[in-house]
Design a protein around this motif. Structure first.
Motif, PDB file in Angstrom:
ATOM      1  N   ILE A  22       0.838  -1.205   0.000  1.00 18.86           N
ATOM      2  CA  ILE A  22       0.000   0.000   0.000  1.00 18.86           C
ATOM      3  C   ILE A  22       0.873   1.255   0.000  1.00 18.86           C
ATOM      4  O   ILE A  22       0.571   2.229  -0.699  1.00 18.86           O
ATOM      5  CB  ILE A  22      -0.958  -0.024   1.203  1.00 18.86           C
ATOM      6  CG1 ILE A  22      -1.995  -1.127   1.008  1.00 18.86           C
ATOM      7  CG2 ILE A  22      -1.637   1.318   1.411  1.00 18.86           C
ATOM      8  CD1 ILE A  22      -2.857  -1.395   2.212  1.00 18.86           C
ATOM      9  N   ALA A  23       1.969   1.233   0.751  1.00 14.58           N
ATOM     10  CA  ALA A  23       2.864   2.395   0.780  1.00 14.58           C
ATOM     11  C   ALA A  23       3.466   2.656  -0.598  1.00 14.58           C
ATOM     12  O   ALA A  23       3.557   3.805  -1.040  1.00 14.58           O
ATOM     13  CB  ALA A  23       3.969   2.173   1.807  1.00 14.58           C
ATOM     14  N   LEU A  24       3.874   1.591  -1.293  1.00 19.59           N
ATOM     15  CA  LEU A  24       4.447   1.767  -2.636  1.00 19.59           C
ATOM     16  C   LEU A  24       3.409   2.297  -3.619  1.00 19.59           C
ATOM     17  O   LEU A  24       3.709   3.172  -4.438  1.00 19.59           O
ATOM     18  CB  LEU A  24       5.026   0.448  -3.136  1.00 19.59           C
ATOM     19  CG  LEU A  24       6.304  -0.010  -2.450  1.00 19.59           C
ATOM     20  CD1 LEU A  24       6.671  -1.416  -2.904  1.00 19.59           C
ATOM     21  CD2 LEU A  24       7.427   0.953  -2.750  1.00 19.59           C
ATOM     22  N   VAL A  25       2.191   1.786  -3.528  1.00 21.41           N
ATOM     23  CA  VAL A  25       1.132   2.272  -4.424  1.00 21.41           C
ATOM     24  C   VAL A  25       0.844   3.741  -4.150  1.00 21.41           C
ATOM     25  O   VAL A  25       0.681   4.551  -5.077  1.00 21.41           O
ATOM     26  CB  VAL A  25      -0.135   1.401  -4.275  1.00 21.41           C
ATOM     27  CG1 VAL A  25      -1.319   2.037  -4.981  1.00 21.41           C
ATOM     28  CG2 VAL A  25       0.119   0.008  -4.814  1.00 21.41           C
ATOM     29  N   LEU A  26       0.789   4.123  -2.876  1.00 22.65           N
ATOM     30  CA  LEU A  26       0.532   5.529  -2.536  1.00 22.65           C
ATOM     31  C   LEU A  26       1.667   6.445  -3.008  1.00 22.65           C
ATOM     32  O   LEU A  26       1.412   7.561  -3.470  1.00 22.65           O
ATOM     33  CB  LEU A  26       0.308   5.685  -1.036  1.00 22.65           C
ATOM     34  CG  LEU A  26      -0.995   5.093  -0.504  1.00 22.65           C
ATOM     35  CD1 LEU A  26      -1.060   5.212   1.011  1.00 22.65           C
ATOM     36  CD2 LEU A  26      -2.187   5.759  -1.141  1.00 22.65           C
ATOM     37  N   LEU A  27       2.906   5.975  -2.910  1.00 24.02           N
ATOM     38  CA  LEU A  27       4.029   6.776  -3.415  1.00 24.02           C
ATOM     39  C   LEU A  27       3.948   6.956  -4.928  1.00 24.02           C
ATOM     40  O   LEU A  27       4.232   8.033  -5.453  1.00 24.02           O
ATOM     41  CB  LEU A  27       5.357   6.126  -3.032  1.00 24.02           C
ATOM     42  CG  LEU A  27       5.822   6.366  -1.606  1.00 24.02           C
ATOM     43  CD1 LEU A  27       7.054   5.525  -1.310  1.00 24.02           C
ATOM     44  CD2 LEU A  27       6.123   7.823  -1.395  1.00 24.02           C
ATOM     45  N   MET A  28       3.558   5.901  -5.632  1.00 27.76           N
ATOM     46  CA  MET A  28       3.412   6.024  -7.084  1.00 27.76           C
ATOM     47  C   MET A  28       2.289   6.991  -7.438  1.00 27.76           C
ATOM     48  O   MET A  28       2.420   7.803  -8.364  1.00 27.76           O
ATOM     49  CB  MET A  28       3.159   4.650  -7.709  1.00 27.76           C
ATOM     50  CG  MET A  28       4.373   3.759  -7.702  1.00 27.76           C
ATOM     51  SD  MET A  28       4.188   2.245  -8.656  1.00 27.76           S
ATOM     52  CE  MET A  28       2.918   1.399  -7.768  1.00 27.76           C
ATOM     53  N   LEU A  29       1.174   6.929  -6.693  1.00 33.54           N
ATOM     54  CA  LEU A  29       0.074   7.860  -6.945  1.00 33.54           C
ATOM     55  C   LEU A  29       0.479   9.301  -6.657  1.00 33.54           C
ATOM     56  O   LEU A  29       0.151  10.211  -7.423  1.00 33.54           O
ATOM     57  CB  LEU A  29      -1.140   7.485  -6.088  1.00 33.54           C
ATOM     58  CG  LEU A  29      -1.918   6.256  -6.522  1.00 33.54           C
ATOM     59  CD1 LEU A  29      -2.991   5.920  -5.497  1.00 33.54           C
ATOM     60  CD2 LEU A  29      -2.535   6.472  -7.878  1.00 33.54           C
ATOM     61  N   LEU A  30       1.203   9.510  -5.577  1.00 30.21           N
ATOM     62  CA  LEU A  30       1.660  10.857  -5.238  1.00 30.21           C
ATOM     63  C   LEU A  30       2.573  11.418  -6.325  1.00 30.21           C
ATOM     64  O   LEU A  30       2.435  12.578  -6.735  1.00 30.21           O
ATOM     65  CB  LEU A  30       2.388  10.839  -3.894  1.00 30.21           C
ATOM     66  CG  LEU A  30       2.942  12.169  -3.399  1.00 30.21           C
ATOM     67  CD1 LEU A  30       1.805  13.137  -3.128  1.00 30.21           C
ATOM     68  CD2 LEU A  30       3.771  11.956  -2.154  1.00 30.21           C
ATOM     69  N   GLY A  31       3.491  10.602  -6.808  1.00 33.01           N
ATOM     70  CA  GLY A  31       4.379  11.042  -7.884  1.00 33.01           C
ATOM     71  C   GLY A  31       3.615  11.361  -9.157  1.00 33.01           C
ATOM     72  O   GLY A  31       3.883  12.358  -9.833  1.00 33.01           O
ATOM     73  N   THR A  32       2.645  10.517  -9.483  1.00 41.42           N
ATOM     74  CA  THR A  32       1.847  10.739 -10.689  1.00 41.42           C
ATOM     75  C   THR A  32       1.055  12.034 -10.578  1.00 41.42           C
ATOM     76  O   THR A  32       1.029  12.844 -11.517  1.00 41.42           O
ATOM     77  CB  THR A  32       0.890   9.562 -10.902  1.00 41.42           C
ATOM     78  OG1 THR A  32       1.661   8.366 -11.007  1.00 41.42           O
ATOM     79  CG2 THR A  32       0.076   9.738 -12.165  1.00 41.42           C
ATOM     80  N   PHE A  33       0.407  12.242  -9.432  1.00 46.20           N
ATOM     81  CA  PHE A  33      -0.368  13.468  -9.249  1.00 46.20           C
ATOM     82  C   PHE A  33       0.528  14.702  -9.285  1.00 46.20           C
ATOM     83  O   PHE A  33       0.144  15.746  -9.808  1.00 46.20           O
ATOM     84  CB  PHE A  33      -1.152  13.424  -7.949  1.00 46.20           C
ATOM     85  CG  PHE A  33      -2.309  12.456  -7.966  1.00 46.20           C
ATOM     86  CD1 PHE A  33      -3.048  12.241  -9.112  1.00 46.20           C
ATOM     87  CD2 PHE A  33      -2.640  11.758  -6.833  1.00 46.20           C
ATOM     88  CE1 PHE A  33      -4.103  11.356  -9.134  1.00 46.20           C
ATOM     89  CE2 PHE A  33      -3.703  10.862  -6.841  1.00 46.20           C
ATOM     90  CZ  PHE A  33      -4.437  10.664  -7.991  1.00 46.20           C
ATOM     91  N   SER A  34       1.729  14.590  -8.757  1.00 51.10           N
ATOM     92  CA  SER A  34       2.652  15.726  -8.780  1.00 51.10           C
ATOM     93  C   SER A  34       3.036  16.087 -10.210  1.00 51.10           C
ATOM     94  O   SER A  34       3.017  17.264 -10.588  1.00 51.10           O
ATOM     95  CB  SER A  34       3.913  15.402  -7.983  1.00 51.10           C
ATOM     96  OG  SER A  34       3.608  15.190  -6.645  1.00 51.10           O
ATOM     97  N   PHE A  35       3.393  15.088 -11.005  1.00 54.29           N
ATOM     98  CA  PHE A  35       3.784  15.369 -12.378  1.00 54.29           C
ATOM     99  C   PHE A  35       2.621  15.899 -13.205  1.00 54.29           C
ATOM    100  O   PHE A  35       2.788  16.818 -14.014  1.00 54.29           O
ATOM    101  CB  PHE A  35       4.372  14.128 -13.046  1.00 54.29           C
ATOM    102  CG  PHE A  35       5.762  13.825 -12.582  1.00 54.29           C
ATOM    103  CD1 PHE A  35       6.758  14.783 -12.643  1.00 54.29           C
ATOM    104  CD2 PHE A  35       6.082  12.574 -12.088  1.00 54.29           C
ATOM    105  CE1 PHE A  35       8.045  14.508 -12.212  1.00 54.29           C
ATOM    106  CE2 PHE A  35       7.362  12.295 -11.654  1.00 54.29           C
ATOM    107  CZ  PHE A  35       8.346  13.258 -11.715  1.00 54.29           C
TER     108      PHE A  35
END
Length: 79
Positions: A22-35
């Motif tokens: 879940i932590a890895l998925v949330l980090l990927m989502l955060l990066g995607t939303f940032s970009f």
């Protein structure tokens, strides 16, 4: 060659540590939303700046001179 063992191992590792998954998925989502946010913000900020400059009638250019401007300089600037 079958990828059955690879998939089985992946599901087992997710099952053993769901918090990490879940932590890895949330980090990927955060990066995607940032970009995505950075990609969309640029044109909006440029348009906001242009609207501000047009509404306040700011100067396009400022001319300064250490010795003053003579007639030839003024003609060059006017052209």
């Amino acid at each position: 060659m079958s990828k059955k063992i690879l998939y089985k191992d992946a599901w087992q590792s997710i099952g053993r540590s769901p918090g990490r998954f879940i932590a890895l998925v949330l980090l990927m989502l955060l990066g995607t939303f940032s970009f995505v946010g950075l990609k969309i913000t640029g044109p909006d900020m440029r348009q906001t700046g242009l609207n501000y400059f047009n509404q306040t009638h700011l100067a396009d250019m400022t001319v300064t001179s250490a010795y003053g401007l003579n007639q030839a300089d003024q003609k060059t600037i006017a052209d």
